[in-house]
Design a protein around this motif. Structure first.
Motif, PDB file in Angstrom:
ATOM      1  N   ALA A 247       0.845  -1.205   0.000  1.00 10.93           N
ATOM      2  CA  ALA A 247       0.000   0.000   0.000  1.00 10.93           C
ATOM      3  C   ALA A 247       0.878   1.252   0.000  1.00 10.93           C
ATOM      4  CB  ALA A 247      -0.941  -0.018   1.197  1.00 10.93           C
ATOM      5  N   GLY A 248       1.973   1.213   0.778  1.00  7.94           N
ATOM      6  CA  GLY A 248       2.885   2.356   0.826  1.00  7.94           C
ATOM      7  C   GLY A 248       3.570   2.595  -0.506  1.00  7.94           C
ATOM      8  N   LEU A 249       3.979   1.510  -1.172  1.00  8.36           N
ATOM      9  CA  LEU A 249       4.642   1.655  -2.480  1.00  8.36           C
ATOM     10  C   LEU A 249       3.692   2.259  -3.510  1.00  8.36           C
ATOM     11  CD1 LEU A 249       6.617  -1.718  -2.880  1.00  8.36           C
ATOM     12  CD2 LEU A 249       7.421   0.470  -1.977  1.00  8.36           C
ATOM     13  N   MET A 250       2.439   1.792  -3.481  1.00  6.10           N
ATOM     14  CA  MET A 250       1.464   2.323  -4.443  1.00  6.10           C
ATOM     15  C   MET A 250       1.188   3.797  -4.168  1.00  6.10           C
ATOM     16  SD  MET A 250      -1.208  -0.838  -5.106  1.00  6.10           S
ATOM     17  CE  MET A 250      -1.765  -0.972  -3.421  1.00  6.10           C
ATOM     18  N   ALA A 251       1.129   4.165  -2.897  1.00  2.24           N
ATOM     19  CA  ALA A 251       0.884   5.572  -2.551  1.00  2.24           C
ATOM     20  C   ALA A 251       2.041   6.451  -3.027  1.00  2.24           C
ATOM     21  CB  ALA A 251       0.680   5.706  -1.042  1.00  2.24           C
ATOM     22  N   GLU A 252       3.281   5.984  -2.827  1.00  5.12           N
ATOM     23  CA  GLU A 252       4.452   6.745  -3.291  1.00  5.12           C
ATOM     24  C   GLU A 252       4.449   6.892  -4.808  1.00  5.12           C
ATOM     25  OE1 GLU A 252       8.293   5.175  -2.198  1.00  5.12           O
ATOM     26  OE2 GLU A 252       7.696   5.125  -0.092  1.00  5.12           O
ATOM     27  N   HIS A 253       4.141   5.788  -5.469  1.00  4.08           N
ATOM     28  CA  HIS A 253       4.120   5.798  -6.940  1.00  4.08           C
ATOM     29  C   HIS A 253       3.101   6.818  -7.443  1.00  4.08           C
ATOM     30  CE1 HIS A 253       4.347   4.245 -11.004  1.00  4.08           C
ATOM     31  NE2 HIS A 253       3.081   3.892 -10.999  1.00  4.08           N
ATOM     32  N   ARG A 254       1.931   6.821  -6.822  1.00  2.00           N
ATOM     33  CA  ARG A 254       0.882   7.764  -7.247  1.00  2.00           C
ATOM     34  C   ARG A 254       1.265   9.200  -6.902  1.00  2.00           C
ATOM     35  NH1 ARG A 254      -4.477   5.765  -4.729  1.00  2.00           N
ATOM     36  NH2 ARG A 254      -5.333   7.434  -6.028  1.00  2.00           N
ATOM     37  N   ALA A 255       1.916   9.384  -5.776  1.00  2.00           N
ATOM     38  CA  ALA A 255       2.322  10.742  -5.379  1.00  2.00           C
ATOM     39  C   ALA A 255       3.322  11.316  -6.382  1.00  2.00           C
ATOM     40  CB  ALA A 255       2.920  10.717  -3.977  1.00  2.00           C
ATOM     41  N   ALA A 256       4.073  10.416  -7.038  1.00  2.00           N
ATOM     42  CA  ALA A 256       5.051  10.846  -8.052  1.00  2.00           C
ATOM     43  C   ALA A 256       4.418  10.929  -9.438  1.00  2.00           C
ATOM     44  CB  ALA A 256       6.231   9.880  -8.073  1.00  2.00           C
ATOM     45  N   GLY A 257       3.100  10.767  -9.512  1.00  2.00           N
ATOM     46  CA  GLY A 257       2.409  10.904 -10.799  1.00  2.00           C
ATOM     47  C   GLY A 257       2.109   9.596 -11.491  1.00  2.00           C
ATOM     48  N   GLY A 258       2.447   8.477 -10.853  1.00  5.27           N
ATOM     49  CA  GLY A 258       2.193   7.178 -11.475  1.00  5.27           C
ATOM     50  C   GLY A 258       0.729   6.768 -11.408  1.00  5.27           C
ATOM     51  N   LEU A 259       0.386   5.761 -12.189  1.00  6.17           N
ATOM     52  CA  LEU A 259      -0.982   5.231 -12.245  1.00  6.17           C
ATOM     53  C   LEU A 259      -0.953   3.776 -11.775  1.00  6.17           C
ATOM     54  CD1 LEU A 259      -0.909   7.533 -14.458  1.00  6.17           C
ATOM     55  CD2 LEU A 259      -2.647   6.244 -15.654  1.00  6.17           C
ATOM     56  N   VAL A 260      -2.059   3.356 -11.173  1.00  9.48           N
ATOM     57  CA  VAL A 260      -2.191   1.962 -10.756  1.00  9.48           C
ATOM     58  C   VAL A 260      -3.538   1.440 -11.226  1.00  9.48           C
ATOM     59  CG1 VAL A 260      -2.325   0.359  -8.801  1.00  9.48           C
ATOM     60  CG2 VAL A 260      -0.768   2.323  -8.681  1.00  9.48           C
ATOM     61  N   VAL A 261      -3.521   0.282 -11.897  1.00 11.60           N
ATOM     62  CA  VAL A 261      -4.759  -0.448 -12.183  1.00 11.60           C
ATOM     63  C   VAL A 261      -4.588  -1.813 -11.539  1.00 11.60           C
ATOM     64  CG1 VAL A 261      -6.310  -1.397 -13.939  1.00 11.60           C
ATOM     65  CG2 VAL A 261      -5.107   0.770 -14.379  1.00 11.60           C
ATOM     66  N   ALA A 262      -5.450  -2.137 -10.592  1.00 10.30           N
ATOM     67  CA  ALA A 262      -5.286  -3.376  -9.830  1.00 10.30           C
ATOM     68  C   ALA A 262      -6.574  -4.186  -9.853  1.00 10.30           C
ATOM     69  CB  ALA A 262      -4.889  -3.062  -8.395  1.00 10.30           C
ATOM     70  N   ALA A 263      -6.445  -5.451 -10.219  1.00 12.24           N
ATOM     71  CA  ALA A 263      -7.565  -6.376 -10.110  1.00 12.24           C
ATOM     72  C   ALA A 263      -7.518  -6.993  -8.728  1.00 12.24           C
ATOM     73  CB  ALA A 263      -7.450  -7.464 -11.174  1.00 12.24           C
ATOM     74  N   THR A 264      -8.655  -7.002  -8.059  1.00 14.00           N
ATOM     75  CA  THR A 264      -8.599  -7.440  -6.675  1.00 14.00           C
ATOM     76  C   THR A 264      -9.934  -7.971  -6.178  1.00 14.00           C
ATOM     77  OG1 THR A 264      -8.069  -6.730  -4.438  1.00 14.00           O
ATOM     78  CG2 THR A 264      -9.106  -5.104  -5.847  1.00 14.00           C
ATOM     79  N   HIS A 265      -9.835  -8.889  -5.225  1.00 13.27           N
ATOM     80  CA  HIS A 265     -11.016  -9.353  -4.507  1.00 13.27           C
ATOM     81  C   HIS A 265     -11.071  -8.747  -3.113  1.00 13.27           C
ATOM     82  CE1 HIS A 265     -12.412 -12.384  -7.368  1.00 13.27           C
ATOM     83  NE2 HIS A 265     -11.155 -12.737  -7.545  1.00 13.27           N
ATOM     84  N   GLN A 266     -10.059  -7.980  -2.744  1.00 13.97           N
ATOM     85  CA  GLN A 266     -10.042  -7.430  -1.381  1.00 13.97           C
ATOM     86  C   GLN A 266      -9.474  -6.017  -1.386  1.00 13.97           C
ATOM     87  OE1 GLN A 266      -7.064 -10.600  -0.145  1.00 13.97           O
ATOM     88  NE2 GLN A 266      -6.291  -8.831   0.991  1.00 13.97           N
TER      89      GLN A 266
END
Ligand SMILES: Nc1ncnc2c1ncn2[C@@H]1O[C@H](COP(=O)(O)OP(=O)(O)OP(=O)(O)O)[C@@H](O)[C@H]1O
Length: 226
Positions: free
Chosen positions: A175-194
């Motif tokens: 969760a922390g890595l994804m937040a950092e990535h997004r804060a730097a302008g990155g995008l995340v698309v995640a398939a998830t059941h949870q």
């Protein structure tokens, strides 16, 4: 490969009227969405709803039945050069050490960011740098696969069930890595059941598959992600 475009640039992703058909059966149709820098999309839906198929189309590994996927603001880079894909399988060489696997990914993908050892340390796996991946547990292997996100910069992260096999502490690290990535302008698309701890993520809920539909043939497997 275009260094600036896939490495330093911000990216906009748009999906228009996308449809997917597998072994003759319509999986989904009429999907449209757009994501800009810092945004995230959580793709949900029951087993077989098409989450992995959508990620495979975005990764350029599966041809859509209709519609289009477009990127902007990445110069001349093609979409596959702008993304990391982490699928159900970890895509690691069991005989190589964790560090060697990451060094291989870094050389292959280009746009180096941080070295394998600090990437493993970020995932709490510094001690595994010199261990063959074959000796690691399922959750540890998944963390090595996720460390690939850090050794090369790519603005779009496509993550298929990224928390599979992860304990609570590792889910927090992700969760922390994804937040950092997004804060730097990155995008995340995640398939998830949870829940993934993706703050302010948009949600795309894919409808349940048609009842009784079973694949009658096998096409390119989106899980064969390197
Ligand atoms: N390699 C393949 N060849 C043919 N059909 C496939 C293939 N992979 C998946 N399918 C079919 O495509 C449909 C969507 O599958 P997909 O794996 O995208 O669903 P999913 O939402 O990711 O499911 P899960 O939650 O179980 O991971 C299913 O009906 C499945 O049978």
């Amino acid at each position: 490969m275009s260094g600036r475009a896939s490495g330093g640039g911000l990216l906009r992703l748009s999906v228009e009227d996308l449809a997917c058909r597998r072994s003759g059966r319509r999986v989904f149709a009429g999907l449209s969405f757009a994501l800009g820098p810092g945004e995230a999309l959580a793709v949900t839906g029951r087993n077989g709803a098409g989450k992995s198929s959508l990620l495979a189309i975005l990764a350029g590994r599966l041809r859509p039945d209709a519609g289009r996927v477009a990127v902007a603001d990445v110069g001349e880079a093609a979409l596959p050069e702008c993304l990391h894909a982490v699928g159900h399988r970890d895509g690691l060489k069991a005989a190589l050490t964790a560090g060697e696997n990451l060094a291989f990914a870094q050389a292959l993908l280009g746009v180096p960011r941080i070295a394998p050892r600090p990437a493993l340390e970020r995932l709490g796996l510094g001690h595994a740098h010199d261990l063959p991946v074959a000796y690691l547990s399922a959750g540890q292997r998944r963390r090595v696969a996720l460390a690939r996100l850090l050794v090369c910069h790519r603005p779009l992260w496509l993550l298929d069930e990224p928390t599979a096999a992860l304990d609570t502490a590792s889910q927090g690290l992700l969760a922390g890595l994804m937040a950092e990535h997004r804060a730097a302008g990155g995008l995340v698309v995640a398939a998830t059941h949870q829940a993934l701890g993706l703050e302010d993520a948009r949600t795309l809920a894919l409808a349940a598959p048609e009842p009784g539909a079973a694949p009658s043939s096998v096409d390119a497997d989106p899980e064969d992600w390197a």
